[in-house]
Design an enzyme around this catalytic site. Structure first.
Site, PDB file in Angstrom:
ATOM      1  N   HIS A  10      29.718 -77.357  -1.783  1.00  0.00           N
ATOM      2  CA  HIS A  10      31.052 -77.202  -2.760  1.00  0.00           C
ATOM      3  C   HIS A  10      30.838 -78.174  -4.033  1.00  0.00           C
ATOM      4  O   HIS A  10      31.711 -78.248  -4.837  1.00  0.00           O
ATOM      5  CB  HIS A  10      32.236 -77.398  -2.058  1.00  0.00           C
ATOM      6  CG  HIS A  10      32.539 -76.196  -1.020  1.00  0.00           C
ATOM      7  ND1 HIS A  10      32.365 -74.837  -1.357  1.00  0.00           N
ATOM      8  CD2 HIS A  10      33.025 -76.364   0.056  1.00  0.00           C
ATOM      9  CE1 HIS A  10      32.747 -74.086  -0.440  1.00  0.00           C
ATOM     10  NE2 HIS A  10      33.250 -75.012   0.581  1.00  0.00           N
ATOM     11  N   ASP A  14      27.366 -70.307   5.137  1.00  0.00           N
ATOM     12  CA  ASP A  14      28.848 -70.898   5.376  1.00  0.00           C
ATOM     13  C   ASP A  14      29.811 -69.712   5.229  1.00  0.00           C
ATOM     14  O   ASP A  14      29.541 -68.795   4.451  1.00  0.00           O
ATOM     15  CB  ASP A  14      28.801 -71.981   4.528  1.00  0.00           C
ATOM     16  CG  ASP A  14      30.023 -72.880   4.894  1.00  0.00           C
ATOM     17  OD1 ASP A  14      29.818 -74.159   5.259  1.00  0.00           O
ATOM     18  OD2 ASP A  14      31.012 -72.516   4.606  1.00  0.00           O
ATOM     19  N   HIS A  62      32.345 -70.100   3.567  1.00  0.00           N
ATOM     20  CA  HIS A  62      33.067 -70.423   2.400  1.00  0.00           C
ATOM     21  C   HIS A  62      31.655 -70.112   1.480  1.00  0.00           C
ATOM     22  O   HIS A  62      30.813 -70.387   1.796  1.00  0.00           O
ATOM     23  CB  HIS A  62      33.651 -71.638   2.208  1.00  0.00           C
ATOM     24  CG  HIS A  62      34.607 -71.988   3.086  1.00  0.00           C
ATOM     25  ND1 HIS A  62      34.157 -72.713   4.267  1.00  0.00           N
ATOM     26  CD2 HIS A  62      35.983 -71.777   3.174  1.00  0.00           C
ATOM     27  CE1 HIS A  62      35.496 -73.110   5.218  1.00  0.00           C
ATOM     28  NE2 HIS A  62      36.339 -72.356   4.252  1.00  0.00           N
ATOM     29  N   ASP A 119      30.673 -72.722  10.375  1.00  0.00           N
ATOM     30  CA  ASP A 119      32.024 -72.226  10.361  1.00  0.00           C
ATOM     31  C   ASP A 119      32.335 -70.695  10.374  1.00  0.00           C
ATOM     32  O   ASP A 119      33.499 -70.378  10.141  1.00  0.00           O
ATOM     33  CB  ASP A 119      32.512 -72.832   9.266  1.00  0.00           C
ATOM     34  CG  ASP A 119      32.087 -73.138   7.981  1.00  0.00           C
ATOM     35  OD1 ASP A 119      31.094 -72.341   7.935  1.00  0.00           O
ATOM     36  OD2 ASP A 119      32.478 -73.651   7.195  1.00  0.00           O
TER      37      ASP A 119
END
Length: 340
Positions: free
Chosen positions: A158, A193, A195, A282
């Site tokens: 990120h 991931d 996200h 995750d």
């Protein structure tokens, strides 16, 4: 296959996060390290220490002023606010093409996308050695190893060129990919991931020498919300070199593997010579973020599909948060990777 880790990555101990109008404990706890090391041990991987590559590989992706900010902001801000615990933005700059202020409070708002990446007194050491861990694992690939694992913490995907967010400060997988590219490789980054890898996408969005692919929960309903749609394909020279594969929230193994097949076809068409996996765990069904329903055996299927490409694979740790299966998920994934 070897794992790379540096003990200084435990020093970052963030407390702050805003969620639903409340201050809650940041989920990127140092205890994650112990769970991930349990998974490394379960997979039977030897652990080697990270080596220092200096600032140059970091500055290949991140600007000198941003690196200076990360390294100095806690001490500078504490000189103004003596009882400071962590550096957290009280405001976010609405745009970035504005006057750059060297006042500490202004820089905090400029260099953050949200409130989830607080900087404590010892955070820089962890941030720095997280990136050096990814670079050391890249060296293992350059030395002829077919796969390697970087236990990088804090995570990186990120992180933009000049902005922290989503628990991330330096874009470890991007730094490693750029380092491999500088050594003659043609890298493809695949982010698994839960996200979207918004920072990675932004860094390489106008480039055609690094392919970026992300499989994630549809951002219409999930963090990071403002990036990760299927229509985001790159721009300029990078048009067609960014691929997003958003999945419905709650998707399980078979849906995920179908998306992965599309991703790997693009990597084949790109002619990649090495794959950098932004290894988020995750997506698991019991992860606290509850985005996808990938099972523990599902991570072995993901790793097996990537390994079947026959390319060197550098695995750089991204998300995956405290829950009983975290180490088991890593072990499942790593055990399905080539061990040579």
């Amino acid at each position: 296959m070897k794992a790379v880790f540096d003990e200084r990555q435990r020093l970052h101990d963030p407390q702050f996060r805003l969620a639903d109008g409340k201050v809650v404990q940041n989920p990127d706890r140092p205890a994650r390290v112990d769970e991930l090391l349990r998974g490394v041990g379960q997979a039977g991987l030897p652990v080697v220490a990270a080596t220092d590559h200096g600032m140059a590989p970091l500055a290949a992706l991140h600007t000198p002023r941003y690196l200076t900010y990360l390294r100095t902001i806690h001490a500078r801000r504490k000189a103004v606010v003596p009882d400071l615990a962590e550096v957290v933005p009280g405001r976010i700059a609405p745009v970035r093409d504005v006057h750059y202020s060297y006042e500490s409070e202004a820089q905090i708002g400029y260099h953050n996308t949200d409130t989830s990446a607080p900087i404590g007194e010892n955070s820089w050491a962890s941030i720095y050695w997280s990136a050096q861990t990814a670079l050391t694992a890249a060296d293992l690939i350059l030395s002829g190893q077919h796969s390697a694992y970087a236990l990088s913490r804090p995570s990186g995907h990120h992180a933009y060129r000049e902005m922290s967010g989503g628990f991330c400060f330096l874009n470890n997988s991007g730094i490693a990919a750029e380092y491999l590219r500088s050594k003659g490789h043609r890298p493809a980054i695949i982010d698994i991931d839960v996200h979207h890898g918004n920072g990675t996408q932004a860094i390489f969005y106008d480039r055609d020498d690094v392919l970026t692919v992300s499989i994630h929960v549809d951002p219409a309903h999930f963090y990071p919300f403002y990036a990760g749609g299927a229509q985001e394909c790159g721009e300029g020279r990078g048009l067609g070199y960014n691929l997003n594969l958003p999945l419905p929230r709650g998707s399980a193994d078979d849906v995920y593997l179908s998306g992965l097949d599309d991703a790997l076809q693009h990597i084949t068409a790109f002619g990649a010579s090495v794959i950098v996996v932004a290894l988020g765990l995750d997506a698991h069904e019991n992860d606290p973020f509850k985005g996808l329903q990938v099972t523990t055996p599902g991570f072995a299927r993901i790793a097996g599909a990537i390994a079947a490409m026959g390319l060197p694979v550098l695995n750089v740790q991204e998300g995956g948060y405290m829950q009983p299966s975290l180490g088991d998920n890593l072990a499942s994934y790593l055990s399905a990777m080539p061990q040579g």
